[in-house]
Design a protein around this motif. Sequence first.
Motif, PDB file in Angstrom:
ATOM      1  N   GLU A 264     -99.399 -91.442 -20.210  1.00  0.00           N
ATOM      2  CA  GLU A 264     -99.514 -90.818 -21.624  1.00  0.00           C
ATOM      3  C   GLU A 264    -100.007 -89.471 -21.285  1.00  0.00           C
ATOM      4  N   THR A 265    -100.594 -89.067 -20.212  1.00  0.00           N
ATOM      5  CA  THR A 265    -100.936 -87.857 -19.713  1.00  0.00           C
ATOM      6  C   THR A 265     -99.724 -86.852 -19.496  1.00  0.00           C
ATOM      7  N   TRP A 266     -98.834 -87.643 -18.889  1.00  0.00           N
ATOM      8  CA  TRP A 266     -97.306 -86.880 -18.593  1.00  0.00           C
ATOM      9  C   TRP A 266     -96.615 -86.480 -19.868  1.00  0.00           C
ATOM     10  N   GLU A 267     -96.682 -87.549 -20.766  1.00  0.00           N
ATOM     11  CA  GLU A 267     -96.074 -87.276 -22.249  1.00  0.00           C
ATOM     12  C   GLU A 267     -96.363 -86.234 -22.707  1.00  0.00           C
ATOM     13  N   SER A 268     -97.777 -85.953 -22.800  1.00  0.00           N
ATOM     14  CA  SER A 268     -98.464 -84.829 -23.411  1.00  0.00           C
ATOM     15  C   SER A 268     -98.293 -83.512 -22.879  1.00  0.00           C
ATOM     16  N   SER A 269     -97.684 -83.562 -21.527  1.00  0.00           N
ATOM     17  CA  SER A 269     -97.540 -82.503 -20.820  1.00  0.00           C
ATOM     18  C   SER A 269     -96.163 -81.666 -20.919  1.00  0.00           C
ATOM     19  N   PHE A 270     -95.182 -82.736 -21.705  1.00  0.00           N
ATOM     20  CA  PHE A 270     -93.616 -81.959 -21.785  1.00  0.00           C
ATOM     21  C   PHE A 270     -93.697 -80.941 -22.904  1.00  0.00           C
ATOM     22  N   ASP A 271     -94.571 -80.896 -23.959  1.00  0.00           N
ATOM     23  CA  ASP A 271     -94.793 -80.073 -24.815  1.00  0.00           C
ATOM     24  C   ASP A 271     -95.030 -78.545 -24.370  1.00  0.00           C
TER      25      ASP A 271
ATOM     26  N   LEU B  76     -87.698 -88.948 -22.115  1.00  0.00           N
ATOM     27  CA  LEU B  76     -87.116 -90.121 -22.520  1.00  0.00           C
ATOM     28  C   LEU B  76     -87.708 -91.372 -21.550  1.00  0.00           C
ATOM     29  N   ARG B  77     -87.483 -91.225 -20.354  1.00  0.00           N
ATOM     30  CA  ARG B  77     -87.864 -92.146 -19.472  1.00  0.00           C
ATOM     31  C   ARG B  77     -89.335 -92.560 -19.366  1.00  0.00           C
ATOM     32  N   VAL B  78     -90.186 -91.483 -19.775  1.00  0.00           N
ATOM     33  CA  VAL B  78     -91.580 -91.745 -19.787  1.00  0.00           C
ATOM     34  C   VAL B  78     -92.056 -92.549 -21.079  1.00  0.00           C
TER      35      VAL B  78
ATOM     36  N   ASP C 171     -90.936 -93.380  -9.333  1.00  0.00           N
ATOM     37  CA  ASP C 171     -89.753 -92.573  -9.283  1.00  0.00           C
ATOM     38  C   ASP C 171     -90.078 -91.327 -10.138  1.00  0.00           C
ATOM     39  N   ILE C 172     -90.487 -91.804 -11.746  1.00  0.00           N
ATOM     40  CA  ILE C 172     -90.751 -90.672 -12.496  1.00  0.00           C
ATOM     41  C   ILE C 172     -91.630 -89.758 -12.009  1.00  0.00           C
ATOM     42  N   ALA C 173     -92.796 -90.144 -11.427  1.00  0.00           N
ATOM     43  CA  ALA C 173     -93.923 -89.161 -10.746  1.00  0.00           C
ATOM     44  C   ALA C 173     -93.183 -88.360  -9.810  1.00  0.00           C
ATOM     45  N   SER C 174     -92.302 -88.754  -9.121  1.00  0.00           N
ATOM     46  CA  SER C 174     -91.747 -88.052  -8.300  1.00  0.00           C
ATOM     47  C   SER C 174     -90.941 -87.060  -8.752  1.00  0.00           C
ATOM     48  N   GLU C 175     -90.285 -87.146  -9.595  1.00  0.00           N
ATOM     49  CA  GLU C 175     -89.095 -86.198 -10.352  1.00  0.00           C
ATOM     50  C   GLU C 175     -90.042 -85.450 -11.238  1.00  0.00           C
ATOM     51  N   LEU C 176     -91.082 -85.853 -11.626  1.00  0.00           N
ATOM     52  CA  LEU C 176     -92.011 -84.939 -12.496  1.00  0.00           C
ATOM     53  C   LEU C 176     -92.383 -84.202 -11.414  1.00  0.00           C
TER      54      LEU C 176
END
Lengths: 628, 174
Positions: A400-407, A564-566, B47-52
Amino acid sequence: MRRAPASWIGLLLLGLLATSPSRSEALKDLYFGEALYYAHQGQFFEALERLDGEVKQHDDVDEPELDTLYAHIDDAEFSLGDFELRYRMHHRAGRAIKAVLEGAVDERIRNDAAYRLARIHFQKNQLEDALLALDRIDGKIPESIRDDIEFLRANVYLAQAKPEESIATLEQLKNSDSFAGFAAYNLGIAFLQSGQRQQALEQLDRAGQIVTKDPAELAIRDKANLVLGTILLEDGEHERAIPPLNRVRLDGPFSNQALLSSGWANLSIDRYERAIVPWNILASREVTDLATQEAMLALPYAYGKLDVHGRAAIAYGHALDAFTAEVGKLTESIDSIREGKFLEALVREEIRKDKDWVIRLRSLPESPETYYLMELLASHDFQTGLQNYLDLADLKEKLETWESSFDSFDEMVDIRATHYQPLLPDVDTQFRELDSRLRLRIEQHKMLVRRRDDLLTTPRPEFLATRDEQAILAKLEAMDAQLTDPESPSQADMRQRIQRLKGTLTWKLETEYHERLAVFDANLRSLGAAMAIAQEQYDAFVRSRQAATHSFVGYEKPVNRLRLRVKAAIDRVDLLMARQGRSLEVAAVDELIARRSRLKNYGDKARFALADSYDRATQSQARVEEVQ
Amino acid sequence: MSRLGLILSVLFLSWSFSVPTTAQDLSGDDMRSLDGQVQEIKSDVLDIASELGNLEERLLYPSNTQLALFVSMPANESFRLDAVKIEINGEMATHHIYSFQELEALRKGGVQKVYAGNIVTGDHELRVTMLGKLENGKDFDQSGSFTFNKGVKPKSLGITLAGPGQSGIQVGDW
């Protein structure tokens, strides 16, 4: 009915099997060090995130020996498996360790890997595979794991119901520094499993009297005494059961059960006063404990046997009140769990930061359900489910933290594009001009270098004439060309003068040739340095120009893909959390219902016994009055 | 049935120290399947964490301006590191207060990435201040200034923090 001995060994292993990544003498790889930094704090996700990428990168490089991880690669691959194991990713951990096992590595390292693999199989209850992995151990074995290997082997045999093999292995560990206490206990269990009752009792008796200050060994000593006492009690050897039960420490984890059993052993041989002592201690302990609840009924029963019916009635009344209150709490707890408060309590951050978080759960006023779940929380299956649930909660928070960082990423890219895009056309125009000028200068420089090289092999003094000298020479040539009449004396005189002047100039060029060549070479060298600086600035400019473009171009696709993956991962985590949470709730509710049912049953017995005690107390009183 | 028998019939159920298992039997196929799926999602999220992480690094810290600072401690260091403050060219870059766990992680050989940022190419000044407590309970602080050159490649500097009497603050390229 005797409980399966295998269940008696379970608790021992988890604490013993964990290892920690070793400290490298001289750390050469920064990212390995960073992974260790997280791992040492128990943050295995972060540790894996760093180390996994680093190991993959190392595997992809053309010359691995030049990579900084090269010096640590064996340790790193081990650690990777270790971290995965600790992050409860057994599938990946097994793969990582198998990779080490199959690589061309030192015998000690391969044996260490085989041991770790066996440990994983054992934890996953894949006993045959565990033995196969242990059988791969051959040759030099690291001293630090020699006893661990044999202890694991013995436990695998024990879990496979092969007590004879286990006994043979455990006998070798009797004098082990690390495993003597555990081996002594397990040896007793192995004898029991093999049907050698007498040896089992003697061995458990020995294990129950080891001298130690180690908390883990003290706990296993208590357990040995408790098991021995329980076996004797179940076999009707009540008197013999009492000494080992009394050896169990009062402040240890097995104290309650030992006190309870000690009371029953004394009661069974009609030593009612002696039964009262342990039960009295136990009855005043935590009321939610099973043994305590049982003691609250057993204590007045012993009073009744001593004909102290008044005191028995009071104790039954106390037990009845306590059971009624506890049934109420359990009902509240069951309702609370069904409302989802149990799962809410489990994921509370301030609780989980505390290493005794399970204990602290009990003190949460809004989650009474946890009072009765301590034993359930400690069971292996529930722990696995619970840890999975907590891990999923962590993953969800991260996602959820990552999702909010995309914007923010999008916004950053937009700002950069807005800033750079209007500037770049002018910059590019200027750059093209500079580029063509620089290329021209580079060509000129190359030509001069070639000329200098030619002059070194084939001297050409005229090439080193100054601009004035070249002009004079050209003028003399032109004048000479105009003297066309070979018969004219004045022209002959002029021609002679021109030759003299040309000779003077040639003399000068020839005699100063080496000096001029040296100056030319020096000038060319300083020009080379200037050209290098210009090239460096040019390269820096090209990089900056590329960086400007890279700062806002090419992010859309990867950001959207990750978005999308997140999103998909959050959906999956939600689904898994719901399923895992539901299974935990069902287990907890089942446990509480079972406890409530038992308490209700106890309450009925207490109510009946209370009435009976009052009757007896009244009859006794009447008899006294009659006599008087 | 005698009263003793009656009571014992109830009480003996819980005689052994083993906990009744009805409610704990979660280890069915469902449980294993769930566990497997949890392991899969962990793998995916890693994997997502690594790519991110790679994307973030590219976006936030382009290689030509990237500067990363790492803190470590020598083996067997006994002083208690409480905090570290780092200034670059006279401006505060970062400061960090250490928890017990973080300090232990450093002592066991962990390396902490304490700062990541951007800086132009050329020479720069780095000032490191550490605060802590000695074994005898006395407070101590120590500072050191260092110069470093940032080229066009990403720059990583290692800061090694040792107690007084040891090597003090050391800064070097990684």
